[in-house]
Design a protein around this motif. Structure first.
Motif, PDB file in Angstrom:
ATOM      1  N   PRO A  32       2.480   2.469  -6.867  1.00 24.43           N
ATOM      2  CA  PRO A  32       2.759   3.522  -7.837  1.00 24.43           C
ATOM      3  C   PRO A  32       1.504   4.248  -8.332  1.00 24.43           C
ATOM      4  O   PRO A  32       1.604   5.345  -8.875  1.00 24.43           O
ATOM      5  CB  PRO A  32       3.466   2.793  -8.985  1.00 24.43           C
ATOM      6  N   ALA A  33       0.324   3.668  -8.120  1.00 25.71           N
ATOM      7  CA  ALA A  33      -0.908   4.360  -8.491  1.00 25.71           C
ATOM      8  C   ALA A  33      -1.199   5.513  -7.522  1.00 25.71           C
ATOM      9  O   ALA A  33      -1.941   6.439  -7.856  1.00 25.71           O
ATOM     10  CB  ALA A  33      -2.084   3.383  -8.502  1.00 25.71           C
ATOM     11  N   HIS A  34      -0.631   5.465  -6.331  1.00 25.18           N
ATOM     12  CA  HIS A  34      -0.868   6.514  -5.324  1.00 25.18           C
ATOM     13  C   HIS A  34       0.377   7.357  -5.066  1.00 25.18           C
ATOM     14  O   HIS A  34       0.268   8.540  -4.754  1.00 25.18           O
ATOM     15  CB  HIS A  34      -1.348   5.874  -4.019  1.00 25.18           C
ATOM     16  N   TYR A  35       1.555   6.760  -5.171  1.00 22.95           N
ATOM     17  CA  TYR A  35       2.807   7.460  -4.888  1.00 22.95           C
ATOM     18  C   TYR A  35       3.706   7.440  -6.122  1.00 22.95           C
ATOM     19  O   TYR A  35       4.103   6.365  -6.578  1.00 22.95           O
ATOM     20  CB  TYR A  35       3.553   6.800  -3.721  1.00 22.95           C
ATOM     21  N   ARG A  36       4.030   8.613  -6.644  1.00 18.79           N
ATOM     22  CA  ARG A  36       4.950   8.696  -7.781  1.00 18.79           C
ATOM     23  C   ARG A  36       6.340   8.285  -7.310  1.00 18.79           C
ATOM     24  O   ARG A  36       6.791   8.732  -6.254  1.00 18.79           O
ATOM     25  CB  ARG A  36       4.960  10.128  -8.306  1.00 18.79           C
ATOM     26  N   ASN A  37       7.001   7.436  -8.076  1.00 17.16           N
ATOM     27  CA  ASN A  37       8.334   6.925  -7.722  1.00 17.16           C
ATOM     28  C   ASN A  37       8.352   6.429  -6.267  1.00 17.16           C
ATOM     29  O   ASN A  37       9.083   6.963  -5.430  1.00 17.16           O
ATOM     30  CB  ASN A  37       9.414   7.990  -7.927  1.00 17.16           C
ATOM     31  N   PRO A  38       7.548   5.420  -5.954  1.00 16.34           N
ATOM     32  CA  PRO A  38       7.386   4.998  -4.554  1.00 16.34           C
ATOM     33  C   PRO A  38       8.660   4.471  -3.897  1.00 16.34           C
ATOM     34  O   PRO A  38       8.767   4.519  -2.676  1.00 16.34           O
ATOM     35  CB  PRO A  38       6.330   3.906  -4.633  1.00 16.34           C
ATOM     36  N   HIS A  39       9.628   4.012  -4.661  1.00 19.85           N
ATOM     37  CA  HIS A  39      10.855   3.475  -4.066  1.00 19.85           C
ATOM     38  C   HIS A  39      11.892   4.560  -3.813  1.00 19.85           C
ATOM     39  O   HIS A  39      12.986   4.268  -3.334  1.00 19.85           O
ATOM     40  CB  HIS A  39      11.421   2.355  -4.940  1.00 19.85           C
TER      41      HIS A  39
ATOM     42  N   THR B  53       1.531  13.788  -1.421  1.00 21.44           N
ATOM     43  CA  THR B  53       0.675  12.791  -0.779  1.00 21.44           C
ATOM     44  C   THR B  53       1.196  12.550   0.638  1.00 21.44           C
ATOM     45  O   THR B  53       2.323  12.891   0.962  1.00 21.44           O
ATOM     46  CB  THR B  53       0.700  11.469  -1.568  1.00 21.44           C
ATOM     47  N   ASP B  54       0.361  11.966   1.482  1.00 24.92           N
ATOM     48  CA  ASP B  54       0.787  11.715   2.855  1.00 24.92           C
ATOM     49  C   ASP B  54       0.932  10.219   3.121  1.00 24.92           C
ATOM     50  O   ASP B  54       0.783   9.413   2.222  1.00 24.92           O
ATOM     51  CB  ASP B  54      -0.166  12.360   3.866  1.00 24.92           C
ATOM     52  N   ALA B  55       1.206   9.883   4.361  1.00 27.52           N
ATOM     53  CA  ALA B  55       1.430   8.485   4.732  1.00 27.52           C
ATOM     54  C   ALA B  55       0.224   7.894   5.450  1.00 27.52           C
ATOM     55  O   ALA B  55       0.356   6.968   6.221  1.00 27.52           O
ATOM     56  CB  ALA B  55       2.665   8.383   5.622  1.00 27.52           C
ATOM     57  N   SER B  56      -0.962   8.423   5.182  1.00 24.31           N
ATOM     58  CA  SER B  56      -2.135   7.966   5.927  1.00 24.31           C
ATOM     59  C   SER B  56      -2.390   6.470   5.758  1.00 24.31           C
ATOM     60  O   SER B  56      -2.928   5.835   6.660  1.00 24.31           O
ATOM     61  CB  SER B  56      -3.367   8.775   5.547  1.00 24.31           C
ATOM     62  N   THR B  57      -1.999   5.875   4.623  1.00 26.76           N
ATOM     63  CA  THR B  57      -2.216   4.441   4.440  1.00 26.76           C
ATOM     64  C   THR B  57      -1.392   3.624   5.431  1.00 26.76           C
ATOM     65  O   THR B  57      -1.721   2.477   5.715  1.00 26.76           O
ATOM     66  CB  THR B  57      -1.855   3.992   3.006  1.00 26.76           C
ATOM     67  N   THR B  58      -0.348   4.223   5.972  1.00 26.13           N
ATOM     68  CA  THR B  58       0.484   3.545   6.972  1.00 26.13           C
ATOM     69  C   THR B  58      -0.348   3.114   8.174  1.00 26.13           C
ATOM     70  O   THR B  58      -0.071   2.096   8.790  1.00 26.13           O
ATOM     71  CB  THR B  58       1.618   4.486   7.442  1.00 26.13           C
TER      72      THR B  58
ATOM     73  N   ALA C 255       0.822  -1.211   0.000  1.00 23.12           N
ATOM     74  CA  ALA C 255       0.000   0.000   0.000  1.00 23.12           C
ATOM     75  C   ALA C 255       0.856   1.261   0.000  1.00 23.12           C
ATOM     76  O   ALA C 255       0.574   2.205  -0.730  1.00 23.12           O
ATOM     77  CB  ALA C 255      -0.922   0.003   1.219  1.00 23.12           C
ATOM     78  N   THR C 256       1.901   1.277   0.794  1.00 18.26           N
ATOM     79  CA  THR C 256       2.711   2.489   0.904  1.00 18.26           C
ATOM     80  C   THR C 256       3.714   2.646  -0.235  1.00 18.26           C
ATOM     81  O   THR C 256       4.379   3.671  -0.332  1.00 18.26           O
ATOM     82  CB  THR C 256       3.457   2.552   2.257  1.00 18.26           C
ATOM     83  N   HIS C 257       3.821   1.621  -1.089  1.00 19.02           N
ATOM     84  CA  HIS C 257       4.691   1.707  -2.271  1.00 19.02           C
ATOM     85  C   HIS C 257       3.887   1.519  -3.555  1.00 19.02           C
ATOM     86  O   HIS C 257       4.429   1.106  -4.580  1.00 19.02           O
ATOM     87  CB  HIS C 257       5.815   0.666  -2.176  1.00 19.02           C
TER      88      HIS C 257
END
Length: 131
Positions: free
Chosen positions: A52-59, A67-72, A48-50
């Motif tokens: 790519p549909a929610h976080y650009r360049n997740p790695h 975006t925030d880390a609310s999915t954490t 979820a926190t990586h």
């Protein structure tokens, strides 16, 4: 920037590898896969926190994300009630640590940091530092 740094730390390195197992209460199809009622599923938080549909360049670690880390902390009825306290604690701790030791750096290369083999939570067994 400390609150944004805390959010990115929480997003980038979620300490729960597997997430808590769940049991489907009804048949559901997600992304072409049907999960039948009664089947167990494990939802890795790093997925979820990586995402790519929610976080650009997740790695990539980036404290300037919009975006925030609310999915954490989960979602809906499973959202962690301690999320604001965790964020506050980490903000204070990191700010104090790096204010007191502004030149703090890892004393070994990242690939040499030993990790505990716990499947529920992942964390370094030790973290040698220098300043």
């Amino acid at each position: 920037m400390w609150p944004k740094a805390v959010d990115e730390i929480l997003r980038y390195h979620h300490n729960g590898i597997l997430g808590l197992p769940r049991v489907a209460t009804e048949d559901v199809t997600l992304h072409g896969v049907t999960i039948r009622s009664g089947e167990g599923v494990s939802c890795p938080m790093l997925a979820a926190t990586h995402d790519p549909a929610h976080y650009r360049n997740p790695h990539r670690f980036n404290i300037h994300r919009t975006t925030d880390a609310s999915t954490t902390f989960g979602a809906g009825p499973h959202y962690c009630l301690g999320a604001p306290l965790a964020r506050l604690f980490l903000d204070i701790a990191y700010r104090a640590l790096f204010t007191r030791f502004p030149d703090l750096i890892p004393a070994v290369p990242e690939r040499e940091i030993p990790w505990e083999g716990n499947l529920l939570f992942t964390k370094p067994a030790s973290l040698p530092v220098a300043w």
